[in-house]
Design a protein around this motif. Structure first.
Motif, short mmCIF file in Angstrom:
data_model
loop_
_atom_site.label_atom_id
_atom_site.label_comp_id
_atom_site.label_asym_id
_atom_site.label_seq_id
_atom_site.Cartn_x
_atom_site.Cartn_y
_atom_site.Cartn_z
N ASN A 197 3.09 7.71 -6.77
CA ASN A 197 1.93 7.74 -5.88
C ASN A 197 2.08 8.77 -4.77
N ASP A 198 3.31 8.92 -4.28
CA ASP A 198 3.58 9.91 -3.24
C ASP A 198 3.29 11.32 -3.76
N TYR A 232 6.40 4.13 -6.04
CA TYR A 232 6.23 4.88 -4.78
C TYR A 232 6.26 6.39 -5.03
N ASN A 277 1.25 12.06 -6.31
CA ASN A 277 -0.20 12.15 -6.51
C ASN A 277 -0.93 12.44 -5.20
N GLU A 278 -0.50 11.77 -4.12
CA GLU A 278 -1.13 11.98 -2.81
C GLU A 278 -0.94 13.42 -2.36
N LYS A 279 0.29 13.93 -2.54
CA LYS A 279 0.59 15.30 -2.11
C LYS A 279 -0.21 16.33 -2.91
N GLY A 314 2.34 1.81 -3.22
CA GLY A 314 1.32 2.15 -4.23
C GLY A 314 1.20 1.10 -5.32
N ASN A 367 0.82 -1.20 0.00
CA ASN A 367 0.00 0.00 0.00
C ASN A 367 0.87 1.27 0.00
N LYS A 425 -3.17 15.84 -4.12
CA LYS A 425 -4.57 15.76 -3.66
C LYS A 425 -4.79 16.64 -2.43
N ASN A 426 -3.77 16.64 -1.54
CA ASN A 426 -3.94 17.33 -0.25
C ASN A 426 -3.69 18.85 -0.35
N LYS A 463 -2.21 0.62 -7.05
CA LYS A 463 -2.76 1.59 -8.02
C LYS A 463 -1.93 1.51 -9.29
#
Lengths: 208, 208
Positions: free
Chosen positions: B200-201, B197, B203-205, A72, A69, B207-208, A75
């Motif tokens: 995705n890291d 990683y 992409n997560e950042k 990632g 997870n 989003k926030n 995804k």
């Protein structure tokens, strides 16, 4: 080396333990397998919230799923491979993309003798159709296995279609051209020169 | 990252400048090319005695020869490649060994359909003759492009014949078996998971 660089290696070891049906492992046992120290393992896992209760060992299934997870891997990113020479062919046939968070959707080359061939179930397309392909297919990642001199032109096409993630086997430091890309370089010649240095350094030390 | 890990990259850039006929470069110019800071470049070069006089820039020829010397690229190591599948073929045909301090003396495989083939001017030999070959040919380095499960047996043959240097493409951490070896790992799946990683890291950042 950062904990992020170590996570894939943890993931490989833990996946193997999971495949063997092992359910729990202590930080000491895992550290011995991986030639790390138990405190290093605990410290790494603490960076991500702990993964378990000290004294009881870690649950392999939980470790596996949580690291998967964090990485990632669940995804899936869509990737295209550019360059189906020896290196590109090796990548296309050797790498387990879906287990590593990717799907390989297309392969491109400019060599008429390669275009149309089937590699791992994917037809090699003419690189002159790359721009057309990218217009109608969502792709997040490009794998570059092309000669150094071809990189600026090809990367410009990829970049102009919004691709910002690169797995780069070409001997070209693409981050020099673009500021906002994610580059994971596999510079084989740098790796080989590092090996050469380490061999000679050891030989010199043994002489003295 | 240690300066040793950066040296091959310096060597690549400086070799290109040398090929272009450029004679001198300042730490500032070199830093800009390589996306480093000038003080990082000066600090790195100072680790090895400086390579030149501050304010006058560095001599490209001198830099090239001194880094080549530090990397030991002039003292050629003899290597054998084990495993002539897609990855082994790519390595054998794609890597410029002699420019990186090595000569490839033999290639081995266990596949009858590959044994006897000519790869980059080298005949693929039957891996069952590996021990015999090593008895009569001095080899310092092995390149492993074999499946994970084949590594313990093959590496035991190599180790018993005194080979202590490995360029490892197999998904097996050989340093777990031997304490006194030099291992340079190219774990492609780890590299791909690191890319996953980082994507995705990011992409997560966002989003926030």
């Amino acid at each position: 080396m950062s904990v992020i660089r170590r996570l894939p290696r943890y993931y490989r070891f833990i996946s193997e333990l999971k495949n063997k049906g092992i359910k729990r492992i202590s930080s000491k046992e895992l550290a011995e397998m991986m030639k790390l120290t138990a405190s290093q393992v605990r410290q790494d896992f603490n960076c991500f919230g702990g993964f378990g209760q000290q004294g009881y060992g870690y649950s392999i299934d939980q470790l596996h799923d949580e690291i998967e997870n964090i990485l990632g891997l669940d995804k899936i990113q869509t990737a295209v491979l550019i360059g189906a020479g020896n290196m590109g062919m090796a990548i296309a046939t050797h790498v387990k993309f879906t287990k590593r968070g990717f799907t390989l959707s297309a392969i491109f080359d400019n060599d008429k003798s390669i275009i149309g061939k089937n590699v791992s179930g994917i037809e090699v397309l003419d690189v002159s159709t790359l721009s057309y392909y990218l217009k109608s297919n969502p792709v997040s990642t490009a794998i570059l296995c092309i000669p150094q001199e071809a990189v600026p032109e090809v990367s410009q096409v990829l970049y102009s279609h919004g691709i910002r993630n690169f797995w780069n086997f070409s001997h070209y430091d693409l981050e020099i051209l673009y500021d906002d890309i994610i580059m994971e370089n596999v510079h084989l010649s740098d790796s080989l020169m590092t090996l050469c240095y380490r061999i000679n350094d050891k030989n010199e030390k043994q002489k003295n």
